[in-house]
Design a protein around this motif. Sequence first.
Motif, PDB file in Angstrom:
ATOM      1  N   ILE A   1     -42.439  88.194  84.495  1.00 37.68           N
ATOM      2  CA  ILE A   1     -41.488  88.679  84.263  1.00 37.68           C
ATOM      3  C   ILE A   1     -40.476  87.271  83.913  1.00 37.68           C
ATOM      4  CG2 ILE A   1     -39.242  90.422  82.933  1.00 37.68           C
ATOM      5  CD1 ILE A   1     -41.377  92.001  83.868  1.00 37.68           C
ATOM      6  N   GLY A   2     -40.294  87.102  84.646  1.00 38.95           N
ATOM      7  CA  GLY A   2     -39.112  86.335  84.292  1.00 38.95           C
ATOM      8  C   GLY A   2     -39.432  84.644  84.123  1.00 38.95           C
ATOM      9  N   LEU A   3     -40.402  84.307  84.384  1.00 40.56           N
ATOM     10  CA  LEU A   3     -40.949  82.947  83.625  1.00 40.56           C
ATOM     11  C   LEU A   3     -41.022  82.972  82.187  1.00 40.56           C
ATOM     12  CD1 LEU A   3     -44.356  82.581  86.298  1.00 40.56           C
ATOM     13  CD2 LEU A   3     -42.188  80.783  85.776  1.00 40.56           C
ATOM     14  N   ASN A   4     -41.627  84.465  81.813  1.00 38.05           N
ATOM     15  CA  ASN A   4     -41.917  84.143  80.170  1.00 38.05           C
ATOM     16  C   ASN A   4     -40.057  84.792  79.265  1.00 38.05           C
ATOM     17  OD1 ASN A   4     -43.746  84.393  79.830  1.00 38.05           O
ATOM     18  ND2 ASN A   4     -44.635  86.600  79.809  1.00 38.05           N
ATOM     19  N   GLN A   5     -38.816  84.703  79.515  1.00 35.98           N
ATOM     20  CA  GLN A   5     -37.567  84.771  79.629  1.00 35.98           C
ATOM     21  C   GLN A   5     -37.411  83.806  79.514  1.00 35.98           C
ATOM     22  OE1 GLN A   5     -36.082  87.830  82.050  1.00 35.98           O
ATOM     23  NE2 GLN A   5     -35.478  89.036  80.743  1.00 35.98           N
ATOM     24  N   VAL A   6     -37.912  82.580  80.585  1.00 32.79           N
ATOM     25  CA  VAL A   6     -37.295  80.845  79.996  1.00 32.79           C
ATOM     26  C   VAL A   6     -38.060  80.983  79.625  1.00 32.79           C
ATOM     27  CG1 VAL A   6     -35.996  81.711  82.113  1.00 32.79           C
ATOM     28  CG2 VAL A   6     -37.881  80.745  82.296  1.00 32.79           C
ATOM     29  N   GLY A   7     -39.422  80.420  78.636  1.00 33.71           N
ATOM     30  CA  GLY A   7     -40.734  80.256  78.459  1.00 33.71           C
ATOM     31  C   GLY A   7     -41.278  78.884  78.713  1.00 33.71           C
ATOM     32  N   GLU A   8     -41.294  79.890  80.624  1.00 33.68           N
ATOM     33  CA  GLU A   8     -42.375  79.402  81.278  1.00 33.68           C
ATOM     34  C   GLU A   8     -43.781  80.463  81.355  1.00 33.68           C
ATOM     35  OE1 GLU A   8     -42.699  76.360  83.003  1.00 33.68           O
ATOM     36  OE2 GLU A   8     -40.693  75.086  82.211  1.00 33.68           O
ATOM     37  N   CYS A   9     -44.235  80.472  79.832  1.00 33.99           N
ATOM     38  CA  CYS A   9     -45.749  81.278  79.649  1.00 33.99           C
ATOM     39  C   CYS A   9     -46.679  80.888  80.657  1.00 33.99           C
ATOM     40  CB  CYS A   9     -45.915  82.037  78.210  1.00 33.99           C
ATOM     41  SG  CYS A   9     -44.078  81.810  77.509  1.00 33.99           S
ATOM     42  N   ALA A  10     -47.276  80.025  80.707  1.00 32.91           N
ATOM     43  CA  ALA A  10     -48.135  79.586  81.253  1.00 32.91           C
ATOM     44  C   ALA A  10     -48.461  79.822  82.714  1.00 32.91           C
ATOM     45  CB  ALA A  10     -48.717  78.023  80.358  1.00 32.91           C
ATOM     46  N   ARG A  11     -47.093  79.815  83.148  1.00 33.97           N
ATOM     47  CA  ARG A  11     -46.982  80.025  83.955  1.00 33.97           C
ATOM     48  C   ARG A  11     -47.093  81.188  84.654  1.00 33.97           C
ATOM     49  NH1 ARG A  11     -41.551  77.056  86.776  1.00 33.97           N
ATOM     50  NH2 ARG A  11     -42.443  77.868  88.378  1.00 33.97           N
ATOM     51  N   ALA A  12     -46.545  82.397  84.067  1.00 32.05           N
ATOM     52  CA  ALA A  12     -46.320  83.518  83.884  1.00 32.05           C
ATOM     53  C   ALA A  12     -47.798  83.884  83.729  1.00 32.05           C
ATOM     54  CB  ALA A  12     -45.030  84.276  82.722  1.00 32.05           C
ATOM     55  N   LEU A  13     -48.387  83.654  82.969  1.00 30.65           N
ATOM     56  CA  LEU A  13     -50.147  84.075  82.614  1.00 30.65           C
ATOM     57  C   LEU A  13     -50.724  83.747  84.536  1.00 30.65           C
ATOM     58  CD1 LEU A  13     -51.679  82.998  79.603  1.00 30.65           C
ATOM     59  CD2 LEU A  13     -50.871  85.158  80.096  1.00 30.65           C
ATOM     60  N   VAL A  14     -50.358  83.089  85.394  1.00 30.91           N
ATOM     61  CA  VAL A  14     -51.041  82.097  86.922  1.00 30.91           C
ATOM     62  C   VAL A  14     -50.494  83.445  87.314  1.00 30.91           C
ATOM     63  CG1 VAL A  14     -51.319  81.138  88.439  1.00 30.91           C
ATOM     64  CG2 VAL A  14     -51.511  80.327  86.400  1.00 30.91           C
TER      65      VAL A  14
END
Length: 358
Positions: free
Chosen positions: A135-148
Amino acid sequence: MRKRTSKQAAPSDVEARLAEVAAAFERGALEEALAGADALLAEADEFPEALHWRASALAELGRLDEALETYGRALKVAPDDLELVLAAAECLVARVGDDREAVEDGLALCARGRKLSQRAGDTELLFEFLLLEGIGLNQVGECARALVSLDAALEHLPGAVEARLERAIALFELCRFPEAQTAFEEILGDAEDEPWAHHYLGLLAERRGDAKEARRRFGRAQALVPEEFPPPVELGEKAFDQAVEDAVKALPGHVKKYMDNVTLAVEDLPKDEDLMGETPPLSPCILGVFRGSPVGERHSILGTFDPYPASIVLYQKNLERFAKTREELIEQIGITVMHEVGHLMGLDEDDLWQRGLD
C-alpha cells in the motif's frame, strides 16, 4: 488491536486496568481509553502497553501528531514488539498517507517488521507487513516494487481481497490495463460490493471510450461509499480554459517570458503512448505532463537548438475527479500549471515536492 503482553510482569491491578482500557477502546469510548492509559503512564511513563493504547486512541481521535509522538516513545521502550511496529507503520502509511515523508517512515517500519516477523515465524503479521508495504509503495509511486510485496503477501494468504485489490491498483498504475481489468473483475466475483474495484473498472471503461459502462461503474462505487466517491466537479470547456488562462497569468514575471515558446493544451485523459513513453510508465491519473527540454537544456552538446517545441498538457477529467469543490478544482489547476512549469524550468519531482507542488 490484539491484546499484547508486556515483557515485564505487571501487577494484577495493572492488568485489570489495562483490560479496562482495552474494553473502552473496543467499544469506541476513545476518550475513556485515553484517560485510562494516561493514568497508567502517570505511574510508569515507559509502560509499553499503556503507550500503545494511548497512541491507538489518539490515532482514532484524529490527533495524529500526538499519536506518532506516543508511538515513537513506545518503540524506544519496546523496539521489537511486532504489533507495536505494525500499529505505528499503519498510522504513518494509512492515516498520514498524504505526507510522503510519513509514508517513507512507515515503509522503513514495514521493512523492520518483516524481518522481525520472519524471525519469529509469525506468518499472520508477516502478511500484514507485506500488505502495508505494498500500500505504501503504491502511494509513493513505486508500483513495480509494490507488486513484489503484494505477490509475497498473497503467497501467505491467496484469497485476501485487500491484497488482491492493492495488487490490481498497482497493475493499473503501471498501465498494464488488460491484467488490471481481469484482476478487478475477479475481485468482484468474490466481493461484489468492493467499491474501489467498481471505481477502477470505471476508469478503465473511460479509457476505452465506453462512457455507458464508466457511468455505471462510477455510479455503483458512489452508491456504495458516497463520501469516498463524490460526483466530479465539472467546469465545462469555457470555464476550464479560463481557469488555465488565469493560472498562467498568475505565474511570476520571470517565468512568463518562457511560456511564449510553450504549447499549452487541455485534453480529457492522457493517451497510452504518453503514459508508456516513460520507464516506469506515468500514472493514468496524472493531472498534467510536461514534454520537451527544460529551459537550460534547449541547446544540445553540439550547440544546436532543440527543434521540438516544449508543451504542457492538462488532463481535464483527472483534474475534475481529483477535486471535491469548484474552488478546489480551480486551485488545483493553478498548482498543476505551476508543477509543469517547474519541469520547464528544470525542477525534478523531488524539487517540486519540497516546494509543495507534488
